[in-house]
Design a protein around this motif. Sequence first.
Motif, PDB file in Angstrom:
ATOM      1  N   PHE A  41      26.804 -18.764   1.159  1.00 27.42           N
ATOM      2  CA  PHE A  41      25.255 -19.203   0.590  1.00 27.42           C
ATOM      3  C   PHE A  41      24.719 -17.619   1.559  1.00 27.42           C
ATOM      4  CE2 PHE A  41      21.517 -20.557   1.656  1.00 27.42           C
ATOM      5  CZ  PHE A  41      21.052 -21.342   0.579  1.00 27.42           C
ATOM      6  N   THR A  42      23.824 -17.786   0.340  1.00 26.30           N
ATOM      7  CA  THR A  42      22.902 -16.432   0.427  1.00 26.30           C
ATOM      8  C   THR A  42      21.994 -16.639   0.930  1.00 26.30           C
ATOM      9  OG1 THR A  42      22.629 -16.269  -2.255  1.00 26.30           O
ATOM     10  CG2 THR A  42      24.503 -14.923  -1.466  1.00 26.30           C
ATOM     11  N   LEU A  43      21.376 -14.909   1.870  1.00 25.16           N
ATOM     12  CA  LEU A  43      20.275 -15.495   2.205  1.00 25.16           C
ATOM     13  C   LEU A  43      19.524 -14.006   1.426  1.00 25.16           C
ATOM     14  CD1 LEU A  43      20.495 -16.718   5.834  1.00 25.16           C
ATOM     15  CD2 LEU A  43      19.726 -17.510   3.670  1.00 25.16           C
ATOM     16  N   VAL A  44      18.128 -14.054   1.619  1.00 26.96           N
ATOM     17  CA  VAL A  44      17.696 -12.857   1.011  1.00 26.96           C
ATOM     18  C   VAL A  44      16.631 -12.364   2.295  1.00 26.96           C
ATOM     19  CG1 VAL A  44      16.430 -11.102  -0.645  1.00 26.96           C
ATOM     20  CG2 VAL A  44      18.080 -12.794  -1.100  1.00 26.96           C
ATOM     21  N   GLY A  45      16.268 -11.005   2.712  1.00 30.74           N
ATOM     22  CA  GLY A  45      15.138 -10.438   3.057  1.00 30.74           C
ATOM     23  C   GLY A  45      14.716  -9.324   2.505  1.00 30.74           C
ATOM     24  N   SER A  46      13.126  -9.264   2.879  1.00 30.60           N
ATOM     25  CA  SER A  46      12.457  -8.356   2.160  1.00 30.60           C
ATOM     26  C   SER A  46      11.021  -7.726   2.902  1.00 30.60           C
ATOM     27  CB  SER A  46      11.631  -8.473   0.329  1.00 30.60           C
ATOM     28  OG  SER A  46      11.210  -9.956   0.535  1.00 30.60           O
ATOM     29  N   SER A  47      11.032  -6.464   2.676  1.00 28.11           N
ATOM     30  CA  SER A  47      10.107  -5.431   3.382  1.00 28.11           C
ATOM     31  C   SER A  47       9.238  -4.504   2.444  1.00 28.11           C
ATOM     32  CB  SER A  47      11.003  -5.089   4.751  1.00 28.11           C
ATOM     33  OG  SER A  47       9.479  -4.098   5.546  1.00 28.11           O
ATOM     34  N   GLY A  48       8.611  -4.051   2.624  1.00 24.78           N
ATOM     35  CA  GLY A  48       7.989  -3.524   1.399  1.00 24.78           C
ATOM     36  C   GLY A  48       6.436  -2.602   2.146  1.00 24.78           C
ATOM     37  N   CYS A  49       5.747  -1.514   2.082  1.00 32.40           N
ATOM     38  CA  CYS A  49       4.402  -0.782   2.315  1.00 32.40           C
ATOM     39  C   CYS A  49       4.108  -0.924   0.638  1.00 32.40           C
ATOM     40  CB  CYS A  49       4.708   0.445   3.374  1.00 32.40           C
ATOM     41  SG  CYS A  49       5.801   1.520   1.915  1.00 32.40           S
ATOM     42  N   VAL A  50       2.572  -0.593   1.078  1.00 35.33           N
ATOM     43  CA  VAL A  50       1.072  -0.007   0.218  1.00 35.33           C
ATOM     44  C   VAL A  50       1.812   1.065  -0.482  1.00 35.33           C
ATOM     45  CG1 VAL A  50      -0.986  -0.038   0.017  1.00 35.33           C
ATOM     46  CG2 VAL A  50      -0.240  -2.029   1.562  1.00 35.33           C
ATOM     47  N   ASP A  51       1.706   2.116   0.822  1.00 38.48           N
ATOM     48  CA  ASP A  51       1.866   3.233   0.252  1.00 38.48           C
ATOM     49  C   ASP A  51       3.496   4.244   0.440  1.00 38.48           C
ATOM     50  OD1 ASP A  51       1.886   5.881  -1.188  1.00 38.48           O
ATOM     51  OD2 ASP A  51       0.063   6.237   0.466  1.00 38.48           O
ATOM     52  N   PRO A  52       4.315   4.585  -1.181  1.00 41.96           N
ATOM     53  CA  PRO A  52       5.142   5.400  -0.547  1.00 41.96           C
ATOM     54  C   PRO A  52       5.500   6.467   0.109  1.00 41.96           C
ATOM     55  CG  PRO A  52       5.006   4.896  -3.223  1.00 41.96           C
ATOM     56  CD  PRO A  52       3.366   4.299  -1.756  1.00 41.96           C
ATOM     57  N   GLU A  53       4.259   6.888   0.276  1.00 42.23           N
ATOM     58  CA  GLU A  53       4.439   7.851   1.156  1.00 42.23           C
ATOM     59  C   GLU A  53       4.657   7.202   2.813  1.00 42.23           C
ATOM     60  OE1 GLU A  53       1.567  10.766   1.514  1.00 42.23           O
ATOM     61  OE2 GLU A  53       1.218  10.824  -0.465  1.00 42.23           O
ATOM     62  N   ASN A  54       4.856   6.379   3.193  1.00 40.35           N
ATOM     63  CA  ASN A  54       5.192   4.816   4.747  1.00 40.35           C
ATOM     64  C   ASN A  54       6.191   4.323   4.803  1.00 40.35           C
ATOM     65  OD1 ASN A  54       1.896   6.059   5.358  1.00 40.35           O
ATOM     66  ND2 ASN A  54       1.469   4.608   4.589  1.00 40.35           N
ATOM     67  N   TYR A  55       7.219   4.811   3.564  1.00 39.74           N
ATOM     68  CA  TYR A  55       8.441   4.118   3.616  1.00 39.74           C
ATOM     69  C   TYR A  55       9.268   4.721   4.487  1.00 39.74           C
ATOM     70  CZ  TYR A  55      12.777   2.041   1.847  1.00 39.74           C
ATOM     71  OH  TYR A  55      13.582   1.436   1.434  1.00 39.74           O
ATOM     72  N   ASP A  56       9.684   3.576   5.218  1.00 34.42           N
ATOM     73  CA  ASP A  56      10.530   4.183   6.409  1.00 34.42           C
ATOM     74  C   ASP A  56      11.598   2.434   6.379  1.00 34.42           C
ATOM     75  OD1 ASP A  56      12.316   3.900   8.551  1.00 34.42           O
ATOM     76  OD2 ASP A  56      10.470   4.212   9.919  1.00 34.42           O
ATOM     77  N   SER A  57      12.737   3.405   5.391  1.00 36.97           N
ATOM     78  CA  SER A  57      14.436   2.505   5.588  1.00 36.97           C
ATOM     79  C   SER A  57      14.677   1.509   6.394  1.00 36.97           C
ATOM     80  CB  SER A  57      15.208   3.051   4.375  1.00 36.97           C
ATOM     81  OG  SER A  57      15.819   4.430   5.333  1.00 36.97           O
ATOM     82  N   GLU A  58      14.778   2.490   7.496  1.00 35.49           N
ATOM     83  CA  GLU A  58      15.553   1.600   8.593  1.00 35.49           C
ATOM     84  C   GLU A  58      14.753   0.247   9.128  1.00 35.49           C
ATOM     85  OE1 GLU A  58      16.210   4.593  11.813  1.00 35.49           O
ATOM     86  OE2 GLU A  58      16.946   5.793  10.506  1.00 35.49           O
ATOM     87  N   LEU A  59      13.371   0.932   9.136  1.00 34.25           N
ATOM     88  CA  LEU A  59      12.651   0.063   9.364  1.00 34.25           C
ATOM     89  C   LEU A  59      12.187  -1.507   8.319  1.00 34.25           C
ATOM     90  CD1 LEU A  59      10.072  -1.425  11.294  1.00 34.25           C
ATOM     91  CD2 LEU A  59       8.299   0.007  10.525  1.00 34.25           C
ATOM     92  N   GLY A  60      12.284  -1.054   7.403  1.00 38.37           N
ATOM     93  CA  GLY A  60      12.377  -1.608   5.848  1.00 38.37           C
ATOM     94  C   GLY A  60      14.080  -2.854   6.110  1.00 38.37           C
ATOM     95  N   GLU A  61      15.472  -2.342   7.119  1.00 38.64           N
ATOM     96  CA  GLU A  61      16.368  -3.100   7.010  1.00 38.64           C
ATOM     97  C   GLU A  61      15.962  -4.176   8.105  1.00 38.64           C
ATOM     98  OE1 GLU A  61      20.206  -1.306   7.260  1.00 38.64           O
ATOM     99  OE2 GLU A  61      19.476   0.520   5.978  1.00 38.64           O
ATOM    100  N   GLN A  62      15.584  -3.333   9.266  1.00 34.35           N
ATOM    101  CA  GLN A  62      15.957  -4.343  10.718  1.00 34.35           C
ATOM    102  C   GLN A  62      14.700  -5.380  10.935  1.00 34.35           C
ATOM    103  OE1 GLN A  62      13.382  -2.164  13.771  1.00 34.35           O
ATOM    104  NE2 GLN A  62      14.796  -0.420  14.444  1.00 34.35           N
ATOM    105  N   ILE A  63      13.229  -5.156   9.541  1.00 35.33           N
ATOM    106  CA  ILE A  63      12.867  -6.436   9.022  1.00 35.33           C
ATOM    107  C   ILE A  63      13.603  -7.281   8.292  1.00 35.33           C
ATOM    108  CG2 ILE A  63      10.663  -7.177   7.793  1.00 35.33           C
ATOM    109  CD1 ILE A  63       9.399  -4.778   9.004  1.00 35.33           C
ATOM    110  N   CYS A  64      13.742  -6.660   7.559  1.00 36.47           N
ATOM    111  CA  CYS A  64      14.841  -7.813   6.379  1.00 36.47           C
ATOM    112  C   CYS A  64      15.427  -8.984   7.756  1.00 36.47           C
ATOM    113  CB  CYS A  64      16.051  -7.033   5.423  1.00 36.47           C
ATOM    114  SG  CYS A  64      14.443  -6.584   4.184  1.00 36.47           S
ATOM    115  N   LYS A  65      16.571  -7.390   8.274  1.00 43.04           N
ATOM    116  CA  LYS A  65      18.024  -8.708   8.887  1.00 43.04           C
ATOM    117  C   LYS A  65      16.946  -9.817  10.188  1.00 43.04           C
ATOM    118  CE  LYS A  65      21.156  -5.066   9.468  1.00 43.04           C
ATOM    119  NZ  LYS A  65      22.049  -4.328   9.983  1.00 43.04           N
ATOM    120  N   GLN A  66      15.635  -9.515  10.889  1.00 45.09           N
ATOM    121  CA  GLN A  66      15.140 -10.477  11.122  1.00 45.09           C
ATOM    122  C   GLN A  66      14.593 -11.835   9.869  1.00 45.09           C
ATOM    123  OE1 GLN A  66      14.376 -10.608  15.073  1.00 45.09           O
ATOM    124  NE2 GLN A  66      14.591 -12.332  14.026  1.00 45.09           N
ATOM    125  N   GLN A  67      14.273 -11.433   9.054  1.00 44.27           N
ATOM    126  CA  GLN A  67      13.610 -12.468   8.328  1.00 44.27           C
ATOM    127  C   GLN A  67      15.291 -13.099   7.924  1.00 44.27           C
ATOM    128  OE1 GLN A  67      12.143 -10.290   5.120  1.00 44.27           O
ATOM    129  NE2 GLN A  67      10.234 -10.248   5.445  1.00 44.27           N
TER     130      GLN A  67
END
Length: 91
Positions: A41-67
């Motif tokens: 079975f598959t689960l999906v998490g996603s995380s984004g920001c408004v401005d690409p200058e604020n993009y943080d891949s590590e934070l995005g991964e943490q949020i996805c894993k928590q979801q």
Amino acid sequence: MSELKITERQIEKVLNDSEYKTYHAIFGKLTVMVCKLPNGFTLVGSSGCVDPENYDSELGEQICKQQIENQLWKMEGYALTAQIFNGPHIR
């Protein structure tokens, strides 16, 4: 306390035995993580920001894993409740 419960250890085991694929910087500001559970079975998490200058891949991964973890808690809780409700013949 009742023995009828899902434990953090159970959740951790499922997550540790799962396969992950992470997609970074989609449109310069989105992280998507797909988790394939041991049963397929598959689960999906996603995380984004408004401005690409604020993009943080590590934070995005943490949020996805928590979801994904939060989704798994709900699913395991539902499965246990269904098993209790339907009787021991459902596994």
